[in-house]
Enzyme design. Structure first.
Site, mmCIF file in Angstrom:
data_model
loop_
_atom_site.group_PDB
_atom_site.id
_atom_site.type_symbol
_atom_site.label_atom_id
_atom_site.label_comp_id
_atom_site.label_asym_id
_atom_site.label_seq_id
_atom_site.Cartn_x
_atom_site.Cartn_y
_atom_site.Cartn_z
ATOM 1 N N CYS A 1 -39.516 8.639 -26.150
ATOM 2 C CA CYS A 1 -39.451 8.485 -24.695
ATOM 3 C C CYS A 1 -40.706 7.807 -24.143
ATOM 4 O O CYS A 1 -41.789 7.883 -24.718
ATOM 5 C CB CYS A 1 -39.290 9.843 -24.027
ATOM 6 S SG CYS A 1 -37.676 10.611 -24.308
ATOM 7 N N ARG B 1 -37.620 3.874 -23.121
ATOM 8 C CA ARG B 1 -37.810 4.181 -24.534
ATOM 9 C C ARG B 1 -38.840 3.223 -25.125
ATOM 10 O O ARG B 1 -38.916 2.059 -24.742
ATOM 11 C CB ARG B 1 -36.489 4.043 -25.317
ATOM 12 C CG ARG B 1 -35.405 5.012 -24.897
ATOM 13 C CD ARG B 1 -35.715 6.431 -25.344
ATOM 14 N NE ARG B 1 -34.618 7.328 -24.991
ATOM 15 C CZ ARG B 1 -34.540 8.003 -23.864
ATOM 16 N NH1 ARG B 1 -35.483 7.848 -22.940
ATOM 17 N NH2 ARG B 1 -33.522 8.809 -23.637
ATOM 18 N N HIS C 1 -39.575 13.398 -30.256
ATOM 19 C CA HIS C 1 -40.215 13.668 -28.976
ATOM 20 C C HIS C 1 -41.573 12.992 -28.887
ATOM 21 O O HIS C 1 -42.335 12.955 -29.861
ATOM 22 C CB HIS C 1 -40.412 15.175 -28.789
ATOM 23 C CG HIS C 1 -39.179 15.902 -28.351
ATOM 24 N ND1 HIS C 1 -38.558 15.649 -27.155
ATOM 25 C CD2 HIS C 1 -38.471 16.893 -28.947
ATOM 26 C CE1 HIS C 1 -37.506 16.449 -27.024
ATOM 27 N NE2 HIS C 1 -37.424 17.206 -28.102
#
Length: 244
Positions: A212, A221, A138
């Protein structure tokens, strides 16, 4: 119903909605981080306990002949069963992201896994083996492990250990921005996606990190590629890139 009552009711609804939004933001920004930090610490503790209790006669990777051996001098890790989904594989350290930056790597990239740490793409190679050991994490929420991902630069060390061996990978170039459908970034030989993108000429021992982009979105990305630079038995202590 009077106009005054309508206005009052509407105002109360707005206040309620605003309170819910604030609570949600607090949950996303703070509580998911608290939970993730605890889960990640628990995973690292579990790995350390398993490594401590593991019989010395059953290492997970082929031993290296000397500290900081050239990766081509060591064979691939001995054949073994596939990593178990959801289980810890290794602990990752990235000095560029902070002296205390330490996250577990688990098998799989599902939502539940990424709440506990970083996730290894199940189609990727085993740690230290020929192929691409690809990992996702993340950017924001759940501990923000890759919040500072854009700071990575060519030559930076990404160090992992499986309790038997230290693996030091070196970043090939600054983060590359692409879209989620560009699966070539986690291919066994990471593929160039446009002119100027980092690419590797043939089979090797590679590492790919993905997260991300933008920081609070997921339309794109960010990708970093690295190659295995050195291995070192844990009995010889930490690699130089991690300091003393």
């Amino acid at each position: 119903m009077s106009v005054r009552l309508i206005v009052r009711t509407f105002s109360e609804l707005c206040i309620t909605a605003g309170s819910l939004i604030v609570l949600f933001v607090v949950y996303v920004l703070l509580w998911t981080g608290v939970k993730a930090d605890g889960a990640a610490a628990g995973q690292i503790d579990t790995l350390h306990r398993e490594w401590r209790d593991r019989p010395a006669a059953t290492p997970t990777a082929a031993p290296t002949a000397a500290p900081d051996a050239a990766p081509d001098a060591a064979p691939d890790p001995a054949p073994a069963r596939r990593y178990e989904p959801g289980r810890g594989i290794a602990v990752m350290y990235v000095p560029r992201l902070g002296r205390d930056w330490e996250w577990p790597v688990l098998e799989g990239t599902g939502t539940g896994v990424l709440k506990k740490g970083l996730g290894h793409y199940a189609t990727g190679a085993r740690l230290g083996a020929t192929g691409n050991f690809a990992v996702a994490g993340h950017r924001r929420t759940y501990g923000d492990p890759f919040k500072d991902f854009p700071r990575l630069r060519a030559g930076d060390a990404v160090v992992l250990t499986d309790g038997t061996t230290w693996y030091t990978y070196r970043v090939a170039r600054a983060p590359y921005r692409t879209v989620p459908t560009d699966t070539g970034v986690i291919a066994p030989v990471p593929a160039p996606l446009r002119k100027g993108a980092a690419a590797f000429d043939g089979p090797g021992r590679y590492l790919t990190l993905t997260t991300c982009d933008p920081e609070w979105g997921s339309s794109h990305r960010l990708v970093v590629w690295a190659h295995l630079d050195a291995t070192r038995p844990v009995t010889q202590g930490k690699p130089p890139s991690l300091g003393s």
